[in-house]
Design a protein around this motif. Structure first.
Motif, PDB file in Angstrom:
ATOM      1  N   TYR A  45       7.280   0.311  -4.931  1.00  0.00           N
ATOM      2  CA  TYR A  45       7.920  -0.364  -3.796  1.00  0.00           C
ATOM      3  C   TYR A  45       9.171  -1.066  -4.303  1.00  0.00           C
ATOM      4  CZ  TYR A  45       8.822  -4.012  -0.335  1.00  0.00           C
ATOM      5  OH  TYR A  45       9.431  -4.859   0.568  1.00  0.00           O
ATOM      6  N   LYS A  46      10.324  -0.681  -3.752  1.00  0.00           N
ATOM      7  CA  LYS A  46      11.595  -1.287  -4.154  1.00  0.00           C
ATOM      8  C   LYS A  46      11.992  -2.342  -3.130  1.00  0.00           C
ATOM      9  CE  LYS A  46      15.535   0.961  -3.728  1.00  0.00           C
ATOM     10  NZ  LYS A  46      16.650   1.922  -3.969  1.00  0.00           N
ATOM     11  N   TYR A  47      12.274  -3.541  -3.625  1.00  0.00           N
ATOM     12  CA  TYR A  47      12.681  -4.613  -2.723  1.00  0.00           C
ATOM     13  C   TYR A  47      13.812  -5.407  -3.374  1.00  0.00           C
ATOM     14  CZ  TYR A  47       9.839  -7.503  -5.833  1.00  0.00           C
ATOM     15  OH  TYR A  47       9.321  -8.125  -6.935  1.00  0.00           O
ATOM     16  N   THR A  48      14.534  -6.136  -2.565  1.00  0.00           N
ATOM     17  CA  THR A  48      15.673  -6.913  -3.051  1.00  0.00           C
ATOM     18  C   THR A  48      15.402  -8.394  -2.856  1.00  0.00           C
ATOM     19  OG1 THR A  48      17.182  -5.120  -2.458  1.00  0.00           O
ATOM     20  CG2 THR A  48      18.156  -7.291  -2.840  1.00  0.00           C
ATOM     21  N   GLU A  49      15.728  -9.171  -3.893  1.00  0.00           N
ATOM     22  CA  GLU A  49      15.569 -10.618  -3.812  1.00  0.00           C
ATOM     23  C   GLU A  49      16.771 -11.265  -4.479  1.00  0.00           C
ATOM     24  OE1 GLU A  49      11.655 -13.169  -3.839  1.00  0.00           O
ATOM     25  OE2 GLU A  49      12.211 -12.623  -5.879  1.00  0.00           O
ATOM     26  N   ASN A  50      17.474 -12.095  -3.709  1.00  0.00           N
ATOM     27  CA  ASN A  50      18.697 -12.741  -4.202  1.00  0.00           C
ATOM     28  C   ASN A  50      19.698 -11.732  -4.758  1.00  0.00           C
ATOM     29  OD1 ASN A  50      17.730 -15.197  -3.461  1.00  0.00           O
ATOM     30  ND2 ASN A  50      17.119 -15.821  -5.508  1.00  0.00           N
ATOM     31  N   SER A  63       4.734  -1.960  -8.725  1.00  0.00           N
ATOM     32  CA  SER A  63       3.802  -0.843  -8.838  1.00  0.00           C
ATOM     33  C   SER A  63       2.654  -1.040  -7.855  1.00  0.00           C
ATOM     34  CB  SER A  63       3.264  -0.765 -10.269  1.00  0.00           C
ATOM     35  OG  SER A  63       2.263   0.223 -10.361  1.00  0.00           O
ATOM     36  N   LEU A  64       2.344   0.005  -7.077  1.00  0.00           N
ATOM     37  CA  LEU A  64       1.288  -0.089  -6.065  1.00  0.00           C
ATOM     38  C   LEU A  64       0.124   0.865  -6.330  1.00  0.00           C
ATOM     39  CD1 LEU A  64       3.439  -0.402  -2.810  1.00  0.00           C
ATOM     40  CD2 LEU A  64       2.366  -2.223  -4.128  1.00  0.00           C
ATOM     41  N   GLY A  65       0.087   1.445  -7.530  1.00  0.00           N
ATOM     42  CA  GLY A  65      -1.042   2.295  -7.870  1.00  0.00           C
ATOM     43  C   GLY A  65      -0.682   3.754  -8.068  1.00  0.00           C
ATOM     44  N   LYS A  66      -1.700   4.535  -8.313  1.00  0.00           N
ATOM     45  CA  LYS A  66      -1.537   5.949  -8.644  1.00  0.00           C
ATOM     46  C   LYS A  66      -2.166   6.820  -7.555  1.00  0.00           C
ATOM     47  CE  LYS A  66      -2.838   9.129 -12.412  1.00  0.00           C
ATOM     48  NZ  LYS A  66      -3.575   9.226 -13.698  1.00  0.00           N
ATOM     49  N   TYR A  67      -1.469   7.887  -7.186  1.00  0.00           N
ATOM     50  CA  TYR A  67      -2.005   8.849  -6.227  1.00  0.00           C
ATOM     51  C   TYR A  67      -2.824   9.890  -6.993  1.00  0.00           C
ATOM     52  CZ  TYR A  67      -2.227  12.297  -2.471  1.00  0.00           C
ATOM     53  OH  TYR A  67      -2.676  13.177  -1.516  1.00  0.00           O
ATOM     54  N   PRO A  68      -3.997  10.336  -6.535  1.00  0.00           N
ATOM     55  CA  PRO A  68      -4.590  10.121  -5.201  1.00  0.00           C
ATOM     56  C   PRO A  68      -5.538   8.924  -5.118  1.00  0.00           C
ATOM     57  CG  PRO A  68      -5.817  11.814  -6.342  1.00  0.00           C
ATOM     58  CD  PRO A  68      -4.718  11.398  -7.280  1.00  0.00           C
ATOM     59  N   GLU A  69      -5.708   8.167  -6.258  1.00  0.00           N
ATOM     60  CA  GLU A  69      -6.599   6.997  -6.206  1.00  0.00           C
ATOM     61  C   GLU A  69      -6.179   6.047  -5.088  1.00  0.00           C
ATOM     62  OE1 GLU A  69      -5.463   8.351  -8.870  1.00  0.00           O
ATOM     63  OE2 GLU A  69      -7.008   8.501 -10.422  1.00  0.00           O
ATOM     64  N   ARG A 125       0.844   2.143   1.903  1.00  0.00           N
ATOM     65  CA  ARG A 125       1.590   1.429   2.947  1.00  0.00           C
ATOM     66  C   ARG A 125       0.993   0.044   3.204  1.00  0.00           C
ATOM     67  NH1 ARG A 125       1.931   6.763   6.864  1.00  0.00           N
ATOM     68  NH2 ARG A 125       3.844   7.670   5.957  1.00  0.00           N
ATOM     69  N   LEU A 126      -0.351  -0.028   3.204  1.00  0.00           N
ATOM     70  CA  LEU A 126      -1.016  -1.325   3.397  1.00  0.00           C
ATOM     71  C   LEU A 126      -0.725  -2.265   2.229  1.00  0.00           C
ATOM     72  CD1 LEU A 126      -4.530  -0.221   4.748  1.00  0.00           C
ATOM     73  CD2 LEU A 126      -2.744  -1.422   6.028  1.00  0.00           C
ATOM     74  N   ASN A 127      -0.749  -1.710   1.010  1.00  0.00           N
ATOM     75  CA  ASN A 127      -0.463  -2.525  -0.178  1.00  0.00           C
ATOM     76  C   ASN A 127       0.957  -3.073  -0.145  1.00  0.00           C
ATOM     77  OD1 ASN A 127      -3.014  -1.988  -1.090  1.00  0.00           O
ATOM     78  ND2 ASN A 127      -2.400  -0.463  -2.616  1.00  0.00           N
ATOM     79  N   LYS A 128       1.875  -2.261   0.345  1.00  0.00           N
ATOM     80  CA  LYS A 128       3.268  -2.710   0.444  1.00  0.00           C
ATOM     81  C   LYS A 128       3.377  -3.895   1.398  1.00  0.00           C
ATOM     82  CE  LYS A 128       6.191  -1.041   3.333  1.00  0.00           C
ATOM     83  NZ  LYS A 128       7.113  -0.195   4.134  1.00  0.00           N
ATOM     84  N   GLU A 129       2.758  -3.775   2.567  1.00  0.00           N
ATOM     85  CA  GLU A 129       2.827  -4.853   3.556  1.00  0.00           C
ATOM     86  C   GLU A 129       2.121  -6.110   3.056  1.00  0.00           C
ATOM     87  OE1 GLU A 129       4.707  -4.799   6.204  1.00  0.00           O
ATOM     88  OE2 GLU A 129       5.311  -2.778   5.610  1.00  0.00           O
ATOM     89  N   SER A 130       0.997  -5.907   2.377  1.00  0.00           N
ATOM     90  CA  SER A 130       0.253  -7.046   1.830  1.00  0.00           C
ATOM     91  C   SER A 130       1.082  -7.768   0.780  1.00  0.00           C
ATOM     92  CB  SER A 130      -1.062  -6.562   1.219  1.00  0.00           C
ATOM     93  OG  SER A 130      -1.759  -7.626   0.625  1.00  0.00           O
TER      94      SER A 130
END
Length: 376
Positions: free
Chosen positions: A45-50, A57-63, A70-75
């Motif tokens: 997940y790429k995000y910008t701050e200042n 890192s949000l994990g490995k597919y298919p785990e 998508r839920l992990n990103k929002e959380s």
């Protein structure tokens, strides 16, 4: 015109094959799947701050499925600002547990628990001021420059991890240069490093005078002052109520002091009752035909090689530090256990609470902690 990104599908993800170089499959909103040359598929997940771009890192597919990514990103977006220092410490220890020897890892956990107070661990790491950390390090430095250096190193590690995970904007500069100085040895010196304390307890355990050793352990368990323990009489002990009842004449603040007894303190007294029960003093010296000389515990410390490093009074410092860090809400209970004089004369005149039950529980946990240290 910005490019329109078509959201990913499970079919597209499963169909993605490795190429000669790593490549990305974008889902939108900063979420993408990184496909490695070896076929591994990783959620990022790429995000910008200042104005600075960061990756989470949000994990490995298919785990981690597309829906869960998508839920992990929002959380993460929701909770990032609420990450506490404890959360970061837990994450840090999880990585260290896999790479460190068990004894070293346990030592690390003990040092963190002993030195970092609860109020700081519970605070969002982004809200912790640099001055708060500096104040803590200076406080630890008064006890041990070595421990202060270790804890400062831990904090630098915590902040590097927090920055890499996107929990904070930048790592604060925490240099030991102006925070840590070697303190002068004083008459109330004490060991703040748990492994050094463990070595000391093991050393005195094998001292030739076992009564002196038991006096030491009893003094530690009950957090009494040296003379209060050394001159203890059998008529000052109420076994039924599990209490020491020390008269005003024997107390520094000239007030009667009732101190609850833990199981471990009772065990020592019961053992000594069989040996010295017919004498006036609990810690009876057959050489003196009375109580022990006031220099006996100093002699034990000196012969053990810890002169200038540990004092009898120093154990009260260790207890106070441990108790206030572990149970910050029990300030009055801790002060009562130490028989400290209340500086607020008005409050002292009206507040007669003894907190006996709370003190018994606190001293029992303290005794367990000390025995745990001795057995490291």
């Amino acid at each position: 015109m910005s490019k329109i990104i078509t959201p990913l599908s499970e079919y597209k993800i499963k169909s993605a094959k490795p190429k000669q170089k790593d490549y990305k499959l974008f889902d939108g909103g900063g979420l993408f799947l990184l496909v490695k040359t070896n076929g591994t598929k990783l959620w990022r997940y790429k995000y910008t701050e200042n104005g600075k771009e960061n990756l989470k890192s949000l994990g490995k597919y298919p785990e981690v499925s597309l829906a869960n990514a998508r839920l992990n990103k929002e959380s993460f977006k929701t909770n990032r600002s609420n990450i506490t220092l404890r959360d970061v410490v837990t994450e840090f220890l999880a990585t260290k547990e896999k790479s460190c020897r068990k004894n070293y890892f346990n030592q690390m956990v003990r040092r963190i628990n002993f030195n970092i107070p609860e109020y700081l661990l519970s605070k969002p790491i982004a809200d912790i001021e640099k001055t708060e950390i500096a104040q803590l390090i200076k406080q630890i430095n008064k006890r041990s420059a070595y421990s202060a250096n270790v804890i400062l190193t831990y904090f630098n590690n915590f902040y590097e991890l927090a920055e890499a995970s996107g929990y904070i904007k930048m790592v604060p500069s925490l240099s030991p240069k102006f925070l840590i100085t070697k303190p002068e040895a004083g008459h109330r010196a004490f060991l703040s490093d748990e492994y050094e304390l463990s070595a000391f307890l093991k050393t005195i355990k094998h001292h030739k005078n076992q009564i002196a050793y038991l006096m030491f352990k009893f003094l530690i368990y009950t957090v009494l002052r040296e003379a209060e323990a050394r001159l203890l009489r059998w008529d000052e002990i109420d076994f039924k109520q599990r209490l020491l009842i020390l008269p005003p004449s024997r107390m520094k603040n000239k007030k009667e002091h009732k101190q609850p007894l833990s199981d471990k303190a009772i065990e020592i007294l019961q053992y000594l009752k069989e040996l010295n029960g017919s004498y006036k003093y609990v810690f009876y010296s057959h050489n003196n035909k009375s109580h022990f000389n006031k220099n006996i515990l100093f002699y034990v410390i000196k012969k053990s090689g810890y002169q200038g490093k540990q004092t009898t009074h120093g154990f009260r410092h260790i207890f106070s530090t441990w108790a206030n860090n572990t149970f910050p809400e029990l300030g009055q209970v801790i002060e009562k256990a130490l028989a400290h004089k209340n500086p607020n004369k008005s409050e002292d005149a009206y507040n007669k609470a003894e907190h006996l039950l709370q003190r018994e529980k606190l001293l029992s946990k303290w005794a367990d902690y000390i025995d745990g240290i001795e057995n490291i």
